[in-house]
Design a protein around this motif. Structure first.
Motif, PDB file in Angstrom:
ATOM      1  N   TRP A  49     -37.449  26.060 -15.897  1.00 65.86           N
ATOM      2  CA  TRP A  49     -36.846  24.901 -15.224  1.00 65.86           C
ATOM      3  C   TRP A  49     -38.011  24.205 -14.342  1.00 65.86           C
ATOM      4  N   ASP A  50     -37.779  22.752 -14.224  1.00 68.17           N
ATOM      5  CA  ASP A  50     -38.661  22.308 -13.380  1.00 68.17           C
ATOM      6  C   ASP A  50     -38.038  22.220 -11.966  1.00 68.17           C
ATOM      7  N   THR A  78     -35.212  33.221 -16.032  1.00 66.60           N
ATOM      8  CA  THR A  78     -35.647  31.963 -15.626  1.00 66.60           C
ATOM      9  C   THR A  78     -36.877  31.770 -14.920  1.00 66.60           C
ATOM     10  N   HIS A  79     -37.973  30.894 -15.564  1.00 69.90           N
ATOM     11  CA  HIS A  79     -39.054  30.708 -14.962  1.00 69.90           C
ATOM     12  C   HIS A  79     -39.034  29.396 -14.219  1.00 69.90           C
ATOM     13  N   LEU A  80     -39.564  29.292 -12.995  1.00 68.06           N
ATOM     14  CA  LEU A  80     -39.619  27.866 -12.480  1.00 68.06           C
ATOM     15  C   LEU A  80     -40.911  27.534 -12.431  1.00 68.06           C
ATOM     16  N   ILE A 116     -28.054  40.984 -15.350  1.00 65.41           N
ATOM     17  CA  ILE A 116     -29.007  40.743 -14.440  1.00 65.41           C
ATOM     18  C   ILE A 116     -29.532  39.356 -14.761  1.00 65.41           C
ATOM     19  N   TRP A 117     -29.877  38.393 -13.716  1.00 66.39           N
ATOM     20  CA  TRP A 117     -30.534  37.210 -13.805  1.00 66.39           C
ATOM     21  C   TRP A 117     -31.940  37.283 -13.039  1.00 66.39           C
ATOM     22  N   ILE A 118     -32.936  37.067 -13.643  1.00 66.00           N
ATOM     23  CA  ILE A 118     -34.162  37.267 -13.041  1.00 66.00           C
ATOM     24  C   ILE A 118     -34.553  35.684 -12.939  1.00 66.00           C
ATOM     25  N   ILE A 119     -35.308  35.545 -11.686  1.00 61.62           N
ATOM     26  CA  ILE A 119     -35.978  34.098 -11.308  1.00 61.62           C
ATOM     27  C   ILE A 119     -37.247  34.478 -10.993  1.00 61.62           C
ATOM     28  N   SER A 120     -38.286  33.717 -11.385  1.00 65.98           N
ATOM     29  CA  SER A 120     -39.631  33.924 -10.798  1.00 65.98           C
ATOM     30  C   SER A 120     -40.432  32.420 -11.037  1.00 65.98           C
TER      31      SER A 120
END
Length: 424
Positions: A369-370, A395-397, A335-339
């Motif tokens: 990440w920016d 990953t947090h944006l 799983i790759w989570i992005i929020s």
């Protein structure tokens, strides 16, 4: 059971009257992270146009910034103009990280009030239609605001007459077919879009990517899941297919499949049945079936992974959430989570699930990440996380908001590469 919808080829025609000398006007769009946007207008003239007579100020396009204008012998973009029957108008098309959904009309609000009355109170319920308000037009209106010349020296004078597009094309999205699947459980129809790789060979096995849309287009036209953002089309882009040939499936749900109170509808069981049916009809690698979705689609993916733990080889979960206490079994999945940090609900609850996995001894790669970085730099950041070798990533944006998460998440090469590395 599958019923093919005969929607015709992927060109939408209208009956607009166009000025003299112009034979047709085609609006060509592309799907970006925040939806379908026109990027080119092609005007077909009755005689070749002198490229030298054209300038950036020869035309305007309503609501858009013109970036280039030139003539061409074929109806497509070119690095350099040349005399020809086609005038190519390129317009600016880029992602707006602050884009907001269309505001509901009075009729929309009445529909929601009626839903609440039927259910005995306010609040979303899975299986109810509350989406379908957003629109993603592929049309354009141009105006010739300066004189231009034909190759024989004849002048076509400027005019305030609108040149409305007589045809529409949407790159990549037009390569999907529209079909219907009849649920074996309820007999209800689930419309869906499917993309097959160019030169599809039934003797070769292909990975499959399932994309599940958010609530904003529930109950909309079948192609809205292709137009609302690039969660489906990014996998079918020529560059992406060159690296990873795959089949892409994108259902269009007539209802909300999952709501914020963890209610979900039977349409997710129908989706699982659809995937199994497709495996009987197409050459699909059973060890490389992937799921991804945004918001409601993310939560729908989670439900299907919990229901069928041996179905998906990997998941890209974008801007969604689930009850963290129930997500422990997913620690065995890839799983790759992005929020986005600005999406407090998703970021917090998914973070709690990650901490639960860590408390059970799982290693999770985590990074911020920016979100304003170019896609190639975001891909470099993704490669750094991939190099850690963990099967769980978060990953947090920076900043952003709920919708902005999927404006950025899809089409990042490093994330795509990671997903296709996963095997069941």
């Amino acid at each position: 059971m599958v019923l093919t919808i005969f929607l015709g080829l992927a060109q939408a025609q209208n009956t607009s009257v166009i000025p003299e000398h112009i034979l047709s006007a085609t609006a060509i769009s592309r799907v970006l992270g925040d939806g379908r946007k026109v990027e080119t207008v092609v005007l077909e003239y009755d005689t070749p146009i002198s490229n030298k007579s054209l300038a950036i100020g020869s035309y305007r396009v309503e609501g858009k910034e013109v970036t280039r204008i030139y003539a061409n012998g074929v109806p497509e973009r070119s690095p350099q103009g040349t005399d020809g029957r086609y005038v190519i108008i390129e317009v600016k098309a880029e992602v707006d990280l602050d884009a907001r959904p269309q505001q509901p009309t009075a009729a929309d609000m009445e529909k929601k009030r009626e839903r609440d009355r039927m259910q005995g109170g306010p609040g979303l319920r899975a299986g109810w239609s509350t989406g379908g308000d957003d629109e993603y037009p592929g049309s354009a209106i141009a105006v010739q605001i300066a004189n231009i010349k034909t190759t024989t020296g004849k002048t076509y004078k400027a005019s305030d007459a609108p040149i409305s597009s007589t045809a529409e094309r949407c790159l990549v999205a037009d390569d999907f077919k529209q079909e219907e699947f009849v649920s074996p459980y309820t007999g209800q129809v689930l419309p869906y879009n499917i993309y097959l790789p160019e030169n599809y060979d039934p003797t070769e096995q292909y990975p499959l990517v399932l994309f599940v849309h958010d609530a904003g287009v529930a109950s909309g036209p079948v192609t809205h899941t292709l137009y609302q953002g690039n969660g489906a089309t990014s996998w079918a882009e020529p560059e992406a297919q060159a690296r990873h040939k795959c089949i892409v499936v994108a259902p269009e749900y007539p209802v909300i499949t999952v709501d914020d109170n963890w209610n979900y509808s039977h349409h997710l069981d129908a989706t699982i049945a659809l995937l199994k049916d497709l495996q009987n009809r197409y050459s699909i690698d059973p060890t490389r079936i992937y799921t991804t979705g945004q918001s409601m689609g993310c939560m729908s993916s989670i439900v299907m992974m919990l229901k069928e733990p041996d179905l998906f080889a990997g998941a890209l979960l974008v801007a969604g959430k689930w009850n963290p206490a129930l997500m422990e079994p997913l620690s065995e999945q890839n799983i790759w989570i992005i929020s986005c940090e600005g999406d407090a609900s998703s970021n917090t609850l998914q973070g709690q699930a990650v901490e639960l996995w860590r408390s059970r001894g799982c290693a999770v790669s985590e990074s911020t990440w920016d979100m304003t970085l170019p896609t190639n730099q975001l891909s470099d950041e993704a490669d750094k996380m991939r190099s850690e070798g963990n099967h769980l990533l978060f990953t947090h944006l920076t900043g952003g908001n709920h919708r902005a998460t999927w404006f950025v998440a899809y089409g990042i090469k490093g994330i795509q590469d990671w997903l296709f590395e996963q095997r069941r």
